[in-house]
Design a protein around this motif. Structure first.
Motif, PDB file in Angstrom:
ATOM      1  N   ASN A 298      41.306  31.846  77.386  1.00  0.00           N
ATOM      2  CA  ASN A 298      40.033  32.592  77.396  1.00  0.00           C
ATOM      3  C   ASN A 298      39.215  32.352  76.128  1.00  0.00           C
ATOM      4  O   ASN A 298      38.657  33.278  75.535  1.00  0.00           O
ATOM      5  CB  ASN A 298      40.291  34.076  77.600  1.00  0.00           C
ATOM      6  N   GLY A 299      39.160  31.099  75.710  1.00  0.00           N
ATOM      7  CA  GLY A 299      38.342  30.719  74.566  1.00  0.00           C
ATOM      8  C   GLY A 299      38.969  30.934  73.215  1.00  0.00           C
ATOM      9  O   GLY A 299      38.336  30.672  72.187  1.00  0.00           O
ATOM     10  N   LYS A 300      40.228  31.403  73.190  1.00  0.00           N
ATOM     11  CA  LYS A 300      40.906  31.662  71.918  1.00  0.00           C
ATOM     12  C   LYS A 300      42.085  30.707  71.740  1.00  0.00           C
ATOM     13  O   LYS A 300      42.857  30.474  72.684  1.00  0.00           O
ATOM     14  CB  LYS A 300      41.402  33.112  71.858  1.00  0.00           C
ATOM     15  N   LEU A 301      42.225  30.181  70.553  1.00  0.00           N
ATOM     16  CA  LEU A 301      43.345  29.312  70.217  1.00  0.00           C
ATOM     17  C   LEU A 301      44.608  30.144  70.079  1.00  0.00           C
ATOM     18  O   LEU A 301      44.669  31.062  69.256  1.00  0.00           O
ATOM     19  CB  LEU A 301      43.065  28.556  68.924  1.00  0.00           C
ATOM     20  N   ILE A 342      41.398  11.376  77.220  1.00  0.00           N
ATOM     21  CA  ILE A 342      40.183  11.903  76.598  1.00  0.00           C
ATOM     22  C   ILE A 342      40.586  12.968  75.580  1.00  0.00           C
ATOM     23  O   ILE A 342      41.286  13.932  75.936  1.00  0.00           O
ATOM     24  CB  ILE A 342      39.222  12.521  77.630  1.00  0.00           C
ATOM     25  N   ILE A 343      40.179  12.807  74.332  1.00  0.00           N
ATOM     26  CA  ILE A 343      40.424  13.841  73.330  1.00  0.00           C
ATOM     27  C   ILE A 343      39.364  14.925  73.478  1.00  0.00           C
ATOM     28  O   ILE A 343      38.161  14.640  73.437  1.00  0.00           O
ATOM     29  CB  ILE A 343      40.392  13.254  71.906  1.00  0.00           C
ATOM     30  N   ILE A 344      39.800  16.146  73.654  1.00  0.00           N
ATOM     31  CA  ILE A 344      38.885  17.282  73.766  1.00  0.00           C
ATOM     32  C   ILE A 344      38.938  18.048  72.450  1.00  0.00           C
ATOM     33  O   ILE A 344      39.967  18.632  72.097  1.00  0.00           O
ATOM     34  CB  ILE A 344      39.247  18.166  74.966  1.00  0.00           C
ATOM     35  N   THR A 345      37.847  18.035  71.731  1.00  0.00           N
ATOM     36  CA  THR A 345      37.787  18.696  70.427  1.00  0.00           C
ATOM     37  C   THR A 345      37.755  20.214  70.591  1.00  0.00           C
ATOM     38  O   THR A 345      37.517  20.730  71.692  1.00  0.00           O
ATOM     39  CB  THR A 345      36.535  18.242  69.665  1.00  0.00           C
ATOM     40  N   ASP A 346      37.976  20.929  69.498  1.00  0.00           N
ATOM     41  CA  ASP A 346      37.933  22.393  69.545  1.00  0.00           C
ATOM     42  C   ASP A 346      36.577  22.892  70.023  1.00  0.00           C
ATOM     43  O   ASP A 346      36.494  23.854  70.804  1.00  0.00           O
ATOM     44  CB  ASP A 346      38.231  22.977  68.160  1.00  0.00           C
ATOM     45  N   ASP A 347      35.508  22.258  69.571  1.00  0.00           N
ATOM     46  CA  ASP A 347      34.168  22.680  69.954  1.00  0.00           C
ATOM     47  C   ASP A 347      33.959  22.530  71.459  1.00  0.00           C
ATOM     48  O   ASP A 347      33.453  23.438  72.122  1.00  0.00           O
ATOM     49  CB  ASP A 347      33.127  21.857  69.178  1.00  0.00           C
ATOM     50  N   VAL A 348      34.366  21.393  72.002  1.00  0.00           N
ATOM     51  CA  VAL A 348      34.230  21.174  73.444  1.00  0.00           C
ATOM     52  C   VAL A 348      35.172  22.091  74.207  1.00  0.00           C
ATOM     53  O   VAL A 348      34.816  22.626  75.265  1.00  0.00           O
ATOM     54  CB  VAL A 348      34.504  19.694  73.787  1.00  0.00           C
ATOM     55  N   MET A 349      36.375  22.314  73.681  1.00  0.00           N
ATOM     56  CA  MET A 349      37.337  23.202  74.328  1.00  0.00           C
ATOM     57  C   MET A 349      36.731  24.592  74.520  1.00  0.00           C
ATOM     58  O   MET A 349      36.833  25.196  75.601  1.00  0.00           O
ATOM     59  CB  MET A 349      38.612  23.299  73.487  1.00  0.00           C
ATOM     60  N   ILE A 362      35.705  36.169  84.174  1.00  0.00           N
ATOM     61  CA  ILE A 362      36.909  36.525  83.422  1.00  0.00           C
ATOM     62  C   ILE A 362      36.540  37.419  82.253  1.00  0.00           C
ATOM     63  O   ILE A 362      35.566  37.155  81.534  1.00  0.00           O
ATOM     64  CB  ILE A 362      37.618  35.251  82.918  1.00  0.00           C
ATOM     65  N   GLU A 363      37.297  38.469  82.058  1.00  0.00           N
ATOM     66  CA  GLU A 363      37.051  39.367  80.932  1.00  0.00           C
ATOM     67  C   GLU A 363      37.525  38.688  79.649  1.00  0.00           C
ATOM     68  O   GLU A 363      38.703  38.362  79.501  1.00  0.00           O
ATOM     69  CB  GLU A 363      37.793  40.674  81.121  1.00  0.00           C
ATOM     70  N   ALA A 364      36.599  38.460  78.736  1.00  0.00           N
ATOM     71  CA  ALA A 364      36.923  37.751  77.505  1.00  0.00           C
ATOM     72  C   ALA A 364      35.985  38.202  76.399  1.00  0.00           C
ATOM     73  O   ALA A 364      34.882  38.703  76.652  1.00  0.00           O
ATOM     74  CB  ALA A 364      36.809  36.235  77.704  1.00  0.00           C
ATOM     75  N   ASP A 365      36.427  38.018  75.168  1.00  0.00           N
ATOM     76  CA  ASP A 365      35.579  38.314  74.029  1.00  0.00           C
ATOM     77  C   ASP A 365      34.524  37.227  73.858  1.00  0.00           C
ATOM     78  O   ASP A 365      34.698  36.098  74.346  1.00  0.00           O
ATOM     79  CB  ASP A 365      36.433  38.412  72.756  1.00  0.00           C
ATOM     80  N   PRO A 366      33.407  37.541  73.179  1.00  0.00           N
ATOM     81  CA  PRO A 366      32.364  36.514  72.970  1.00  0.00           C
ATOM     82  C   PRO A 366      32.910  35.283  72.274  1.00  0.00           C
ATOM     83  O   PRO A 366      33.794  35.370  71.407  1.00  0.00           O
ATOM     84  CB  PRO A 366      31.337  37.252  72.090  1.00  0.00           C
ATOM     85  N   ILE A 367      32.395  34.117  72.676  1.00  0.00           N
ATOM     86  CA  ILE A 367      32.821  32.838  72.098  1.00  0.00           C
ATOM     87  C   ILE A 367      31.638  32.210  71.388  1.00  0.00           C
ATOM     88  O   ILE A 367      30.571  32.032  71.982  1.00  0.00           O
ATOM     89  CB  ILE A 367      33.341  31.893  73.198  1.00  0.00           C
ATOM     90  N   LEU A 368      31.828  31.878  70.131  1.00  0.00           N
ATOM     91  CA  LEU A 368      30.783  31.201  69.367  1.00  0.00           C
ATOM     92  C   LEU A 368      30.895  29.705  69.591  1.00  0.00           C
ATOM     93  O   LEU A 368      31.921  29.094  69.255  1.00  0.00           O
ATOM     94  CB  LEU A 368      30.914  31.536  67.877  1.00  0.00           C
ATOM     95  N   VAL A 369      29.863  29.101  70.165  1.00  0.00           N
ATOM     96  CA  VAL A 369      29.875  27.655  70.421  1.00  0.00           C
ATOM     97  C   VAL A 369      28.620  27.018  69.808  1.00  0.00           C
ATOM     98  O   VAL A 369      27.656  27.677  69.500  1.00  0.00           O
ATOM     99  CB  VAL A 369      29.926  27.352  71.934  1.00  0.00           C
TER     100      VAL A 369
END
Length: 369
Positions: A298-301, A342-349, A362-369
Motif C-alpha cells: 500500500n505504498g509503504k516500504l 525491468i528495474i522499478i525504482t522507489d519513485d516508480v514503485m 484500498i484504504e491507505a495513507d497518503p503517498i508522496l510521489v
C-alpha cells in the motif's frame, strides 16, 4: 418520392448503425492510449533545441509517459536527430531535439512530430510481461457456474493463466470492489498456472517484480506445520520465489538465506490483514546486490533484502506457491502484474502503488510521489 430499392438500402444502413454499439460494448476497453502528429517548422543555432507541442485532444488527466519522434519531412539522408521528452504538462509537452550527425545547428526545416500518450494504466500494460484482470467477459473463459478456466494476458507475453481441473478453478465474483470484478479463491485449493519460465538466461541473474491486488479471508485450514496462505510462487521445493502469509508474518523466498520473514506492520499496510484489500509488490533484483530488492504494501516500504538466483519451476502460479497447491489462498485476487528484466525504482514503485490504491479503493495513507 423514395424508390423501393433506395428505401431498402436506407433501412439496411439504419440497422447497421443500431447494431454496431451493441457489439462495441462487448469489447475490451482498457486502453486509453492516444496518438497525434503535427508538421512543425524548426531551426536551431545549436545542436539542441526545445520544442513545445500541443496534444490537441481532451485528456482526463496529465499523461504519465509520452513517446515522441521528430523526423525531417524532406530529409537529405544526412541529418540525424535524437528526440527526448523533457517536460509533460496537462495540455502540451516539451521535447528536446538533438542533432547527432554533426556538432552544429540547422536551418529552417519542416519536421513531422508524432507522439503517443500513455496514462499510467496504459504504461503498466505496455511494459508488463504479464497482466491479469477480469473486468470484461473477453478477459476470461468461464463456466455456467462462474468457474474460471482461463484468464487472458493483457501484457506483452500474451500467455494465459490456466486451470483445466474444474475442482481447482477460482470463481468470478458477482460483487465488485470499487467497480471492478475479481477472482474468488473459495475452494481448496484454487490456483491458476502460467506457462512462463522465470529462470534467467545463462550468465544472467534474476530481475523479477510482482504486483498483486488481493484480499485474504482466513488463515485457518492451512498446512499444520506451515500455516501459510500462498499468493504467488515459482517454487519447485528449492526456496525459489514465492510469497505467502500467515496470521502475522509475510514470507518472501528467493533471498540470501532462502527466505525473509516480515513481522512488523505499518498503519494501513498490513499484508496479512483479514478481509482487507491490499496491493503488495516484491522485487527480486540480484544484480543490485545488498538491499536492491524490496517488499512494499500500500505504498509503504516494508523491507529491503538481497535476492539470490536459484533454479525455479518453469511455470508460475498465483493463488498458491507451487503447482501442487500447497499453501493455497483463501480470499480473492483483483489484479496480478509481473515485470521481467525491468528495474522499478522507489519513485516508480510508489506511483504504481498509488495507481492500484486509487483504482481498487484500498484504504491507505497518503503517498508522496
Amino acid at each position: 418520392m423514395i424508390e423501393h430499392q433506395d428505401l431498402m438500402l436506407w433501412l439496411m444502413f439504419v440497422v447497421v448503425v443500431i447494431i454496431w454499439p451493441v457489439g462495441k460494448c462487448q469489447q475490451n476497453d482498457y486502453s486509453t492510449i492516444r496518438r497525434g502528429f503535427a508538421a512543425m517548422s524548426i531551426h536551431s543555432t545549436t545542436k539542441k533545441q526545445h520544442v513545445k507541442f500541443d496534444y490537441k485532444m481532451c485528456l482526463s488527466s496529465i499523461p504519465y509517459y509520452i513517446k515522441a519522434t521528430a523526423n525531417p519531412k524532406y530529409s537529405t539522408g544526412v541529418e540525424k536527430f535524437n528526440v527526448t521528452v523533457v517536460q509533460i504538462n496537462y495540455y502540451n509537452a516539451v521535447l528536446e531535439l538533438e542533432r547527432i550527425d554533426k556538432d552544429s545547428g540547422w536551418g529552417e526545416m519542416l519536421f513531422t512530430v508524432q507522439w503517443t500518450i500513455y496514462h499510467i494504466s496504459d504504461y503498466i500494460t505496455s511494459t508488463a510481461t504479464v497482466q491479469y484482470r477480469v473486468d470484461y467477459d473477453t478477459d476470461i473463459k468461464i463456466s455456467e457456474t462462474s468457474r474460471v478456466s482461463e484468464v487472458h494476458d493483457q501484457g506483452l507475453s500474451k500467455l494465459p493463466a490456466l486451470q483445466n481441473n474444474t475442482h481447482l478453478q477460482p470463481r468470478l465474483s458477482q460483487e465488485r470492489q470499487n467497480g471492478h470484478r475479481f477472482l474468488v479463491f473459495d475452494k481448496m485449493p484454487n490456483r491458476l498456472i502460467t506457462n512462463l519460465d522465470l529462470n534467467p538466461k545463462q550468465g544472467e541473474n534474476d530481475l523479477v517484480t510482482v504486483f498483486m491486488v488481493y484480499r485474504i479471508d482466513s488463515h485457518r485450514e492451512a498446512n499444520v506445520h506451515f500455516p501459510w496462505r500462498g499468493l504467488f510462487g515459482a517454487d519447485n521445493t528449492g526456496w525459489d520465489k514465492f510469497i505467502a502469509s500467515s496470521i502475522d508474518i509475510l514470507f518472501v523466498s528467493g533471498a540470501v538465506g532462502d527466505m525473509i520473514q516480515i513481522t512488523s506492520t505499518l498503519k494501513n499496510a498490513n499484508p496479512s490483514a483479514l478481509h482487507v484489500w491490499n496491493v503488495l509488490s516484491v522485487q527480486w533484483n540480484v544484480d543490485g546486490g545488498v538491499n536492491a530488492s524490496s517488499v512494499w504494501c500500500n505504498g509503504k516500504l516494508l523491507q529491503r533484502f538481497q535476492a539470490k538466483t536459484t533454479p525455479s519451476d518453469t511455470k508460475f502460479i498465483f493463488g498458491s506457491i507451487s503447482r501442487d497447491g500447497i499453501f493455497y489462498l483463501h480470499g480473492a485476487i483483483g489484479e496480478f502484474v509481473l515485470f521481467k528484466d525491468i528495474i522499478i525504482t522507489d519513485d516508480v514503485m510508489k506511483k504504481y502503488h498509488l495507481h492500484f490504491i486509487e483504482k481498487w479503493g484500498i484504504e491507505a495513507d497518503p503517498i508522496l510521489v
